[in-house]
Motif scaffolding. Sequence first.
Motif, PDB file in Angstrom:
ATOM      1  N   ALA A   1       0.835  -1.206   0.000  1.00 32.14           N
ATOM      2  CA  ALA A   1       0.000   0.000   0.000  1.00 32.14           C
ATOM      3  C   ALA A   1       0.866   1.250   0.000  1.00 32.14           C
ATOM      4  CB  ALA A   1      -0.932  -0.006   1.210  1.00 32.14           C
ATOM      5  N   ARG A   2       1.957   1.237   0.759  1.00 32.28           N
ATOM      6  CA  ARG A   2       2.861   2.386   0.798  1.00 32.28           C
ATOM      7  C   ARG A   2       3.524   2.590  -0.566  1.00 32.28           C
ATOM      8  NH1 ARG A   2       6.394   0.968   4.708  1.00 32.28           N
ATOM      9  NH2 ARG A   2       4.878   1.570   6.282  1.00 32.28           N
ATOM     10  N   GLU A   3       3.929   1.497  -1.223  1.00 33.46           N
ATOM     11  CA  GLU A   3       4.536   1.607  -2.550  1.00 33.46           C
ATOM     12  C   GLU A   3       3.553   2.191  -3.556  1.00 33.46           C
ATOM     13  OE1 GLU A   3       5.938  -2.261  -3.624  1.00 33.46           O
ATOM     14  OE2 GLU A   3       7.499  -2.272  -2.090  1.00 33.46           O
ATOM     15  N   ARG A   4       2.294   1.738  -3.511  1.00 27.12           N
ATOM     16  CA  ARG A   4       1.280   2.281  -4.421  1.00 27.12           C
ATOM     17  C   ARG A   4       1.026   3.755  -4.142  1.00 27.12           C
ATOM     18  NH1 ARG A   4      -1.249  -2.888  -3.742  1.00 27.12           N
ATOM     19  NH2 ARG A   4      -2.465  -2.042  -2.024  1.00 27.12           N
ATOM     20  N   SER A   5       0.989   4.117  -2.864  1.00 25.80           N
ATOM     21  CA  SER A   5       0.765   5.512  -2.489  1.00 25.80           C
ATOM     22  C   SER A   5       1.905   6.392  -2.971  1.00 25.80           C
ATOM     23  CB  SER A   5       0.612   5.619  -0.975  1.00 25.80           C
ATOM     24  OG  SER A   5       0.586   6.952  -0.573  1.00 25.80           O
ATOM     25  N   GLU A   6       3.138   5.933  -2.798  1.00 26.16           N
ATOM     26  CA  GLU A   6       4.291   6.706  -3.253  1.00 26.16           C
ATOM     27  C   GLU A   6       4.339   6.783  -4.782  1.00 26.16           C
ATOM     28  OE1 GLU A   6       7.657   4.924  -1.382  1.00 26.16           O
ATOM     29  OE2 GLU A   6       7.220   5.834   0.558  1.00 26.16           O
ATOM     30  N   ALA A   7       3.920   5.709  -5.451  1.00 21.67           N
ATOM     31  CA  ALA A   7       3.901   5.721  -6.913  1.00 21.67           C
ATOM     32  C   ALA A   7       2.866   6.721  -7.431  1.00 21.67           C
ATOM     33  CB  ALA A   7       3.602   4.324  -7.446  1.00 21.67           C
ATOM     34  N   LYS A   8       1.734   6.840  -6.732  1.00 23.29           N
ATOM     35  CA  LYS A   8       0.724   7.810  -7.140  1.00 23.29           C
ATOM     36  C   LYS A   8       1.221   9.230  -6.964  1.00 23.29           C
ATOM     37  CE  LYS A   8      -3.450   5.116  -6.289  1.00 23.29           C
ATOM     38  NZ  LYS A   8      -4.655   4.986  -5.458  1.00 23.29           N
ATOM     39  N   LYS A   9       2.027   9.451  -5.925  1.00 27.19           N
ATOM     40  CA  LYS A   9       2.556  10.791  -5.671  1.00 27.19           C
ATOM     41  C   LYS A   9       3.724  11.120  -6.580  1.00 27.19           C
ATOM     42  CE  LYS A   9       1.427  10.821  -0.761  1.00 27.19           C
ATOM     43  NZ  LYS A   9       1.987  10.823   0.597  1.00 27.19           N
ATOM     44  N   GLY A  10       4.244  10.135  -7.262  1.00 26.88           N
ATOM     45  CA  GLY A  10       5.373  10.356  -8.151  1.00 26.88           C
ATOM     46  C   GLY A  10       6.703  10.238  -7.442  1.00 26.88           C
ATOM     47  N   VAL A  11       6.699   9.737  -6.236  1.00 23.53           N
ATOM     48  CA  VAL A  11       7.939   9.564  -5.486  1.00 23.53           C
ATOM     49  C   VAL A  11       8.544   8.238  -5.890  1.00 23.53           C
ATOM     50  CG1 VAL A  11       8.960   9.303  -3.201  1.00 23.53           C
ATOM     51  CG2 VAL A  11       7.072  10.894  -3.554  1.00 23.53           C
ATOM     52  N   VAL A  12       9.739   8.286  -6.418  1.00 25.40           N
ATOM     53  CA  VAL A  12      10.433   7.072  -6.828  1.00 25.40           C
ATOM     54  C   VAL A  12      11.668   6.933  -5.959  1.00 25.40           C
ATOM     55  CG1 VAL A  12      11.583   5.873  -8.713  1.00 25.40           C
ATOM     56  CG2 VAL A  12       9.594   7.298  -9.167  1.00 25.40           C
ATOM     57  N   ALA A  13      11.784   5.814  -5.288  1.00 21.54           N
ATOM     58  CA  ALA A  13      12.945   5.588  -4.428  1.00 21.54           C
ATOM     59  C   ALA A  13      14.101   5.094  -5.282  1.00 21.54           C
ATOM     60  CB  ALA A  13      12.616   4.571  -3.341  1.00 21.54           C
ATOM     61  N   ASP A  14      15.035   5.989  -5.574  1.00 21.57           N
ATOM     62  CA  ASP A  14      16.202   5.637  -6.375  1.00 21.57           C
ATOM     63  C   ASP A  14      17.426   5.704  -5.482  1.00 21.57           C
ATOM     64  OD1 ASP A  14      17.890   5.010  -8.412  1.00 21.57           O
ATOM     65  OD2 ASP A  14      17.843   6.995  -9.347  1.00 21.57           O
TER      66      ASP A  14
END
Length: 141
Positions: free
Chosen positions: A100-113
């Motif tokens: 759920a956290r990954e989906r939420s961050e993906a919606k916000k455009g936050v990419v963990a690089d």
Amino acid sequence: MIQGFKEFIFRGNVIDLAVAVVIGAAFTAIVTVVVESLINPLVSLFFAADSLATALTFTVPTLFGGTATFSFGAILAAVLSFLSVAVVVYFVFVLPMNKARERSEAKKGVVADETALPTETELLIEIRDLLRAQQGQAPRA
């Protein structure tokens, strides 16, 4: 002295800890019910889990004429109980929350690089070079 105690209590860490303890107790109740109602019956399909604690016991005589009982079954039962709780916590709570956290961050455009971040050694070298530059020394390679 009392002022220091007030600061300690109202700092926020104590309140956070109290909330964590209360939530932890409620969370323990949920995990216990899931393990007792779902996992333990599944385990009992394969072997008699009730008799495991008393099944693997060894009694040996002591030096003073008594006996000592080693209950390896109880240890095995405790390990199985721990592992079943860990499985429930991971698959029922941790994994879905991470997804759920990954989906939420993906919606916000936050990419963990993480590959773009410098290593600790690189940061320390950069700090050293900046300090030397401030002191008027030439940076070393």
